[in-house]
Scaffold this active site. Structure first.
Site, PDB file in Angstrom:
ATOM      1  N   THR A 139      45.071  43.887  42.005  1.00  0.00           N
ATOM      2  CA  THR A 139      45.231  42.888  40.948  1.00  0.00           C
ATOM      3  C   THR A 139      44.570  43.365  39.665  1.00  0.00           C
ATOM      4  O   THR A 139      43.682  44.200  39.696  1.00  0.00           O
ATOM      5  CB  THR A 139      44.644  41.529  41.370  1.00  0.00           C
ATOM      6  OG1 THR A 139      45.199  40.523  40.552  1.00  0.00           O
ATOM      7  CG2 THR A 139      43.149  41.490  41.261  1.00  0.00           C
ATOM      8  N   THR A 153      48.732  47.549  40.267  1.00  0.00           N
ATOM      9  CA  THR A 153      49.014  46.610  39.178  1.00  0.00           C
ATOM     10  C   THR A 153      50.460  46.811  38.758  1.00  0.00           C
ATOM     11  O   THR A 153      50.925  47.944  38.660  1.00  0.00           O
ATOM     12  CB  THR A 153      48.075  46.884  37.976  1.00  0.00           C
ATOM     13  OG1 THR A 153      46.717  46.780  38.421  1.00  0.00           O
ATOM     14  CG2 THR A 153      48.310  45.918  36.846  1.00  0.00           C
ATOM     15  N   GLY A 166      41.553  33.246  36.140  1.00  0.00           N
ATOM     16  CA  GLY A 166      42.231  34.363  36.776  1.00  0.00           C
ATOM     17  C   GLY A 166      41.374  34.822  37.933  1.00  0.00           C
ATOM     18  O   GLY A 166      40.141  34.770  37.863  1.00  0.00           O
ATOM     19  N   ALA A 179      49.067  48.644  34.061  1.00  0.00           N
ATOM     20  CA  ALA A 179      50.165  48.746  35.026  1.00  0.00           C
ATOM     21  C   ALA A 179      50.744  50.157  35.080  1.00  0.00           C
ATOM     22  O   ALA A 179      51.201  50.598  36.137  1.00  0.00           O
ATOM     23  CB  ALA A 179      51.259  47.737  34.692  1.00  0.00           C
ATOM     24  N   CYS A 227      47.396  52.061  37.035  1.00  0.00           N
ATOM     25  CA  CYS A 227      46.890  51.574  38.325  1.00  0.00           C
ATOM     26  C   CYS A 227      48.060  51.267  39.260  1.00  0.00           C
ATOM     27  O   CYS A 227      48.891  50.412  38.952  1.00  0.00           O
ATOM     28  CB  CYS A 227      46.037  50.322  38.106  1.00  0.00           C
ATOM     29  SG  CYS A 227      45.439  49.593  39.657  1.00  0.00           S
ATOM     30  N   LYS A 249      48.464  34.747  39.580  1.00  0.00           N
ATOM     31  CA  LYS A 249      47.023  34.869  39.778  1.00  0.00           C
ATOM     32  C   LYS A 249      46.238  34.222  38.640  1.00  0.00           C
ATOM     33  O   LYS A 249      45.021  34.281  38.622  1.00  0.00           O
ATOM     34  CB  LYS A 249      46.651  36.344  39.891  1.00  0.00           C
ATOM     35  CG  LYS A 249      47.385  37.053  41.015  1.00  0.00           C
ATOM     36  CD  LYS A 249      47.167  38.540  40.935  1.00  0.00           C
ATOM     37  CE  LYS A 249      48.114  39.281  41.841  1.00  0.00           C
ATOM     38  NZ  LYS A 249      47.987  40.717  41.663  1.00  0.00           N
TER      39      LYS A 249
END
Length: 186
Positions: free
Chosen positions: A16, A177, A60, A171, A174, A48
């Protein structure tokens, strides 16, 4: 959103990315939608990021889904006990989180923001207010935070634009993500 096993992630979580930005009177919390089990993507559109306290508080969460719902319920109860007092509600929740036998086992982090304050809550009893109004948690948190800091002073970039761009950077880097974002703004 599974427990990290020694990969060097300082947050202790992978799966996340949550980013909170406070700029020019606006507050934005953004989260990606990817849920993983080990090295398998189980879902790409999880929410989330949530609104609590009749929409006046943005949160979050980094951790397991069951833990998220348990902690959201507890935080909502504290916000009802202390309306308009986010810091006090979060401190009371952190006390419970640290001392309650059941809650103490929940391994998670939360970013919590209202119109006045941004806080990071942890299961070790921490309630931290960042100096710069930026919070990032989860496996992509360090990448999102770095990108947000680099973008923060660029003319014409508001909190939401910074959040979207920084989450995109995370994103791209990672593997836990993704680009499916939930973005909430106050």
């Amino acid at each position: 959103m599974d427990r990290q096993n020694g990969s060097g992630d300082p947050t202790g979580w992978r799966g996340t990315t949550i980013l909170a930005i406070r700029k020019d009177g606006d507050v934005v919390v953004a989260g990606d939608g990817q849920v993983t089990a080990g090295n398998t993507v189980m879902k790409g559109t999880a929410r989330k990021v949530r609104r609590l306290a009749q929409g006046s508080v943005l949160t979050g969460f980094a951790g397991s889904t069951a833990d998220a719902f348990a902690l959201y319920e507890r935080l909502e109860a504290k916000l009802e006990q202390h309306p308009g007092q986010l810091m006090r509600a979060c401190v009371e929740m952190a006390k419970d989180w640290r001392t309650d036998r059941y809650l103490r086992r929940l391994e998670a982090m939360m970013a919590v923001c209202d119109k006045d304050i941004s806080l990071l809550l942890t299961g070790t009893g921490d309630v931290l207010e960042p100096d710069d109004g930026l919070i990032a948690i989860g496996s992509g948190g360090p990448m999102a935070l770095s990108a947000a800091r680099a973008l923060y002073d660029i003319d014409g970039m508001d909190a939401e634009s910074i959040a979207r761009k920084a989450m995109g950077v995370a994103a791209d880097i990672c593997v836990y993500t993704n680009h499916s974002l939930t973005v909430e703004k106050l």
